[in-house]
Write a protein that holds these residues in place. Structure first.
Motif, short mmCIF file in Angstrom:
data_model
loop_
_atom_site.label_atom_id
_atom_site.label_comp_id
_atom_site.label_asym_id
_atom_site.label_seq_id
_atom_site.Cartn_x
_atom_site.Cartn_y
_atom_site.Cartn_z
N ALA A 10 0.86 -1.19 0.00
CA ALA A 10 0.00 0.00 0.00
C ALA A 10 0.89 1.23 0.00
N MET A 11 0.63 2.16 -0.93
CA MET A 11 1.50 3.32 -1.09
C MET A 11 0.69 4.59 -1.27
N TRP A 12 1.23 5.67 -0.73
CA TRP A 12 0.65 7.00 -0.90
C TRP A 12 1.77 7.95 -1.28
N TRP A 13 1.47 8.87 -2.19
CA TRP A 13 2.41 9.94 -2.48
C TRP A 13 1.68 11.08 -3.17
N ASP A 14 2.37 12.21 -3.26
CA ASP A 14 1.86 13.37 -3.98
C ASP A 14 2.63 13.54 -5.28
N MET A 15 1.96 14.12 -6.27
CA MET A 15 2.59 14.36 -7.57
C MET A 15 2.19 15.77 -8.03
N HIS A 51 -11.08 14.57 -3.78
CA HIS A 51 -11.39 15.97 -3.51
C HIS A 51 -10.50 16.92 -4.30
N GLY A 52 -9.84 16.39 -5.34
CA GLY A 52 -9.07 17.24 -6.22
C GLY A 52 -7.66 17.54 -5.77
N GLY A 53 -7.15 16.84 -4.77
CA GLY A 53 -5.78 17.07 -4.31
C GLY A 53 -4.75 16.40 -5.20
N GLU A 54 -3.49 16.49 -4.82
CA GLU A 54 -2.40 15.97 -5.62
C GLU A 54 -2.01 14.54 -5.24
N GLY A 55 -2.73 13.95 -4.28
CA GLY A 55 -2.34 12.65 -3.76
C GLY A 55 -2.82 11.48 -4.59
N PHE A 56 -2.03 10.41 -4.56
CA PHE A 56 -2.38 9.11 -5.15
C PHE A 56 -2.32 8.05 -4.06
N PHE A 57 -3.15 7.03 -4.24
CA PHE A 57 -3.06 5.81 -3.44
C PHE A 57 -2.93 4.65 -4.43
N VAL A 58 -1.93 3.81 -4.22
CA VAL A 58 -1.70 2.66 -5.09
C VAL A 58 -1.58 1.42 -4.22
N MET A 59 -2.23 0.34 -4.66
CA MET A 59 -2.13 -0.91 -3.92
C MET A 59 -1.89 -2.07 -4.88
N TYR A 60 -0.94 -2.92 -4.50
CA TYR A 60 -0.71 -4.17 -5.20
C TYR A 60 -1.14 -5.31 -4.28
N PRO A 89 11.65 10.11 -8.95
CA PRO A 89 12.02 11.23 -8.09
C PRO A 89 10.88 12.24 -7.88
N GLN A 90 9.85 12.17 -8.71
CA GLN A 90 8.72 13.10 -8.59
C GLN A 90 7.66 12.60 -7.60
N HIS A 91 7.85 11.40 -7.03
CA HIS A 91 6.94 10.87 -6.00
C HIS A 91 7.28 11.56 -4.67
N ARG A 92 6.46 12.51 -4.27
CA ARG A 92 6.75 13.28 -3.07
C ARG A 92 6.01 12.70 -1.87
N ASN A 93 6.65 12.81 -0.69
CA ASN A 93 6.02 12.38 0.57
C ASN A 93 5.60 10.91 0.50
N MET A 94 6.49 10.08 -0.01
CA MET A 94 6.18 8.66 -0.21
C MET A 94 6.00 7.92 1.10
N ILE A 95 4.91 7.17 1.19
CA ILE A 95 4.70 6.19 2.25
C ILE A 95 4.45 4.86 1.56
N ARG A 96 5.25 3.88 1.90
CA ARG A 96 5.20 2.59 1.23
C ARG A 96 5.18 1.49 2.29
N SER A 97 4.08 0.77 2.38
CA SER A 97 3.89 -0.24 3.40
C SER A 97 3.77 -1.62 2.78
#
Length: 227
Positions: A10-15, A51-60, A89-97
């Protein structure tokens, strides 16, 4: 259909907006197919801020926890493509679990996903698990909702990979992750306040900060199945 397999990433980041179009092109047409070609990877999904923010959530979704340290996956992590090298390098504030799936009820995909990142108070792990297990069972049957899932991070011991180094070093990780899927945004959002404002939840998590966001499904891809 619940989450596929017994493990997940599970991953979250801003772009930033300037990179968004190329990122979605790369992620859809190169990165997802690459990941789905790794043995043990069953499904990937990408979600954007509802809500129109810059965040993504990705799950494998993975067949087993051992896939996280499998040769096929480690080979890819240590041999990023030129396009990956440009975009990561453009993945900002990465959280990767890297997670084990503790509970999964109902469907694993829907239009919306509420993701919560939580940390149990010491000694409250079993109580928090029981609370979220009961909430997932009830939520999956509500109008507007389709499923709920509990993941717990269990980071395998391994050296930093080439992809991590491209992103600037060691990724941060969540602790416990609770996901609620649904087709009605109001129903999904209601679960956010319901959980975070629960007296039981505050007792189980103490002063540990909680984080939540609602996302909208952007793209999903499953591994090819043998015929």
């Amino acid at each position: 259909m619940a989450i596929l397999g017994k493990a997940a990433i599970a991953m979250w980041w801003d772009m930033s907006p300037g990179w968004r179009a190329e990122f979605e092109d790369w992620h859809s047409h190169e990165h997802f197919p690459e990941r789905m070609g790794i043995p043990g990877f069953l499904r990937g999904s990408r979600w954007t801020s509802a809500h129109g923010g810059e965040g993504f959530f990705v799950m494998y979704e993975l067949d087993a926890y051992a896939t996280l340290v499998s040769p096929g996956y480690l080979d890819r992590l240590n041999a990023p493509t030129p396009w990956s090298t440009k975009l990561m390098p453009q993945h900002r504030n990465m959280i990767r679990s890297q997670c084990r799936v503790l509970e999964s009820v109902g469907g694993g995909l829907a239009r919306y996903a509420l993701t919560l990142r939580l940390s149990p108070r010491a000694g409250s792990e079993d109580a928090l698990h029981a609370y979220l297990k009961a909430h997932a069972a009830a939520a999956a049957a509500r109008p507007g909702l389709t499923g709920a899932h509990l993941l717990v991070t269990d980071t395998p011991r391994m050296a930093a990979t080439a992809e991590q180094q491209i992103r600037g070093g060691k990724d941060r990780a969540a602790d416990w992750i609770y996901i609620v899927n649904g087709y009605a945004i109001n129903a999904v959002t209601a679960c956010d306040g319901e959980i975070l404002n629960s007296a039981q939840m505050r007792a189980f998590t103490g002063e540990a900060p909680a984080w939540s966001e609602v996302y909208c499904l952007s793209h999903t891809l499953e591994a090819a199945r043998a015929t």
